[in-house]
Design a protein around this motif. Structure first.
Motif: not given
Length: 788
Positions: A432-439
């Motif tokens: 799962e990412p933090l925000g839109a795309e930062s895993v």
């Protein structure tokens, strides 16, 4: 604790305060990167290239490469310039700290010259060594404070010239001598200054004349003419007190070098080669195969050698445009290694990182390297699906050719047979990412069943498991403990014990434990309410030792959780400090240190790395420090150590610092389940081996070794007639003990120094090695032939 294998030599000559570097043993090996070159110079049939903090010499007649690193005695600091004196066969190495080292080719020794480094009236920022110029045995040292003279015959300093207005310190980039006049290219608008060498009062700034105004980068004597380049990219010829433009460069000159009958000017994007009267002969550019920046150039035997930031030194003919040949020693991609893994026969190294809040920014687009069959091989960034900040490395214990590497911000990279095959992120996995795309996946670990466990920062379900066989992902929530996961919380390390408990070190929630088999409260923690923990402590590194004790590295020292098996039943679990006696005074082991990693070896001893105090090797209970390695007493190029990894089969510890990677032959090994593979080496022991009678069993390069031992053994050595010669037992006769044993056991390896019970060297003959497992009663007999 200082190791007995190191020696310090002090040499004071004239007025120079100097010291020879330490005489390091064969226990150390440097694994430095030589991709980024600072300077290149020439000698007789050789070129010398300085990387960030190591040097290599390339013999143009034999193509042989030798390296000069901290193992040979260099400091490990940042190199700024080098120079080779053919008359004295000295290589001078200048550093940004003001340190100068003199490497003698005749005896491979290193002399450290610390006068400028220790000079009180020069600010540290002005001590950068910019250039060396030799004339009649004197070296003119250009630095950011002015000019100093060093006598190569007497190995002592002469005068220092502060040639700015009113005798102020100004930056001098280069010097040269022509017609008994010295010329200095000065920066920051201080022009080109000259003075007559016959003048005995050159320490007086008023004896220096400014012959060109502006900021200058180079000055060189070529065919009895003086040429200088300024920041406006013009090359001037200096005649008496006049200057005239003779050429214009396309960009800023980084280096000018007179060699091989040519003069070269090097810029980041091109290297120009000029002949007599500054006639342009050829120019060389980076190309599609070597997309890089240039740093320096030199000509030897009509070949141009160009230093680059990515490919070492490029070789090409002066009058050709043929393909470059890359010349460099084998090594990893970069010096700043962030994470290591040597769990298999391969050593993997990554170069990404993240902050102390697990923030991966700024993102680093770097590949990775692996060490196999004594050779470093690198996988470039364009082959890893644009995964940023490669960090933690986990090797599948059931398929060691399958490797997973965390990439904070990008996800999880999978390699199979050294080939990147998949990048897992929020689009194709349970991550799962933090925000839109930062895993923000930072730590990974395989359990005994072959499941890969990972933790990702700042999400509600940070703990994940992945089954590489089935492709199944599972998520585990921490919401019962962490109310706001997005509140700058992060996770640094994960360790799994024999009960399947996942121990997790966090930024803001102390030490966490998660065991999915416990139905009522699978998630617990020890937080800053524990009296042994400062409220601002971060839990950085974890290790389960051979007694199932959890060693915890924090930003405020070392702690131990002794009762891991009863953790869930304990109503108030706490961590313990390790209290030792030092000179009769009780103190905490590694108090206040940032512990970056902890590794447990086959003897249950602990290797511990720190952020600014080097590496410690302590006994199983932490009460005795066997080694402490720092930049001052070992080849470590820095006291800032990012990671450690143990090659348990070969007894080698790999040490990753922010300035380079080294390995140390500690000896010992992990124990085996049976004695089936036990063996003795060397066998036979020939006279030239010269180990018999050696006393210090800590030097694993010497002695007769018995490897492949189980956890609890007794080993006897007898002669062919059955007379007892030596005896050792696991956990009693330890190499790390202060007792001087002739025969000792370190985990799965025993070492014998060739002496009998009377402390005499044994005679030529066949000796029997009788191994008995004290738990299983398994036995094995080995034979070794000793020839004296």
């Amino acid at each position: 604790m200082r190791s007995s294998v190191f020696k310090i030599f002090i040499l004071v000559l004239g007025i120079s305060t100097s010291c020879y570097a330490q005489d390091f043993s064969a226990l150390w090996q440097g694994h430095f990167s030589y991709n980024s070159i600072v300077d290149v110079v020439s000698g007789e049939n050789k070129i010398y290239a300085a990387a960030e903090n190591a040097v290599f010499a390339y013999d143009t007649t034999t193509n042989q490469i030798i390296t000069i690193t901290t193992v040979e005695g260099l400091s490990g600091d940042s190199i700024t310039t080098i120079y080779y004196s053919e008359v004295y066969q000295y290589l001078l190495i200048g550093y940004d700290s003001g340190l100068i080292e003199l490497y003698s080719e005749t005896d491979a020794s290193v002399l450290s010259i610390v006068d400028i480094l220790d000079k009180q009236n020069i600010t540290p920022a002005n001590k950068i060594i910019n250039h060396f110029y030799e004339d009649n045995g004197l070296v003119y040292i250009s630095a950011d404070y002015g000019i100093s003279i060093y006598d190569l015959s007497g190995l002592e300093f002469g005068d220092t010239y502060f040639i700015g207005d009113n005798g102020s310190q100004i930056s001098v980039k280069q010097t040269t001598i022509s017609n008994n006049e010295i010329f200095a290219a000065c920066y920051y608008g201080n022009g080109v200054k000259k003075a007559n060498l016959s003048n005995p009062n050159l320490i007086d700034y008023q004896q220096w004349t400014t012959v060109a105004f502006g900021s200058y980068l180079t000055v060189s004597t070529f065919n009895d003419k003086v040429y200088t380049a300024n920041v406006n990219n013009n090359i001037y010829e200096i005649t008496d007190t006049t200057t005239s433009v003779v050429a214009t460069l396309p960009s800023t000159a980084l280096d000018a070098e007179v060699s091989g009958g040519y003069i070269t000017f090097t810029m980041a994007d091109v290297s120009y080669v000029y002949g007599a009267d500054l006639q342009s002969l050829n120019d060389f550019y980076p190309n599609i195969d070597f997309d890089t920046s240039f740093t320096a150039s030199v000509v030897l035997d009509n070949e141009v050698y160009i230093g680059t930031t990515d490919f070492g030194v490029l070789k090409i003919g002066v009058n050709t445009t043929e393909t470059y040949i890359s010349i460099k020693p084998n090594g990893p991609l970069f010096n700043s290694v962030f994470r290591l893994n040597s769990d298999s026969e391969i050593v993997y190294a990554t170069f990404g990182d993240y902050s102390n809040t697990t923030n991966p920014f700024p993102l680093r687009s770097r590949g990775l390297s692996y060490y196999r069959n004594e050779e470093w091989i690198s996988i470039p960034y364009d082959s890893i699906f644009e995964a940023k900040n490669l960090s933690e490395i986990s090797i599948n214990p059931f398929n060691t050719r399958q490797v997973f590497i965390s990439a904070p911000h990008s996800g999880l990279l999978e390699l199979n047979d050294f080939v990147p095959t998949e990048l897992y992120n929020q689009n194709n996995s349970g991550l799962e990412p933090l925000g839109a795309e930062s895993v923000r996946i930072t730590a990974t670990k395989f359990d005994s069943d072959g499941l890969l466990w990972s933790v990702s920062s700042r999400i509600e379900s940070p703990l994940k498991s992945y089954n590489p066989t089935t492709g199944n992902w599972q998520s585990y929530s921490f919401s019962s403990l962490i109310e706001d996961p997005d509140d700058e919380d992060g996770f640094f390390d994960i360790e799994i014990d024999n009960n399947g408990t996942k121990w997790i070190g966090s930024y803001d929630n102390g030490l966490l434990a998660y065991n999915e088999s416990i139905s009522n409260s699978p998630l617990r923690n020890i937080n800053t309410s524990d009296a042994t923990i400062d409220p601002f402590t971060r839990f950085v590194s974890l290790a389960i030792d051979n007694n199932s004790q959890l060693w915890v590295g924090t930003t405020d020292g070392l702690r131990v959780l002794y009762n891991t098996t009863g953790f869930y039943e304990d109503t108030s679990p706490s961590l313990s400090k390790i209290i030792i006696l030092e000179d009769g005074i009780a103190k905490e082991l590694l108090e206040g240190q940032v512990i970056t990693d902890i590794e447990v070896d086959g003897s249950n001893n602990k290797w511990i790395s720190t952020s600014d105090a080097g590496v410690f090797y302590v006994t199983s209970d932490g009460q005795t420090t066997i080694y402490q390695f720092t930049q001052d007493n070992s080849p470590l190029p820095s006291n800032s150590v990012n990671d450690l990894s143990l090659d348990s089969d070969n007894g080698i510890v790999y040490i990753a610092t922010d300035k380079g990677l080294l390995s140390f032959k500690a000896g010992g090994s992990d124990t085996k389940d049976t004695l089936d593979d036990a063996f003795v080496y060397p066998n036979p022991v020939r006279p030239e081996y010269q180990i018999l009678g050696f006393s210090d069993l800590n030097d694993i390069t010497k002695g007769v070794k018995v490897s492949g031992l189980t956890d609890n053994v007794n080993v006897k050595i007898t002669d062919i007639e059955g007379n007892l010669v030596a005896e050792a037992q696991s956990n009693i006769n330890l190499r790390s003990s202060n007792t001087s044993y002739n025969f000792a056991i370190d985990g799965g390896t025993a070492v014998w120094n060739g002496k009998n019970l009377a402390n005499n060297v044994v005679r030529t003959g066949v000796y029997l090695i009788l191994i008995s497992d004290l738990d299983s009663f398994e036995t094995k007999v080995l034979k070794v032939l000793i020839v004296r």
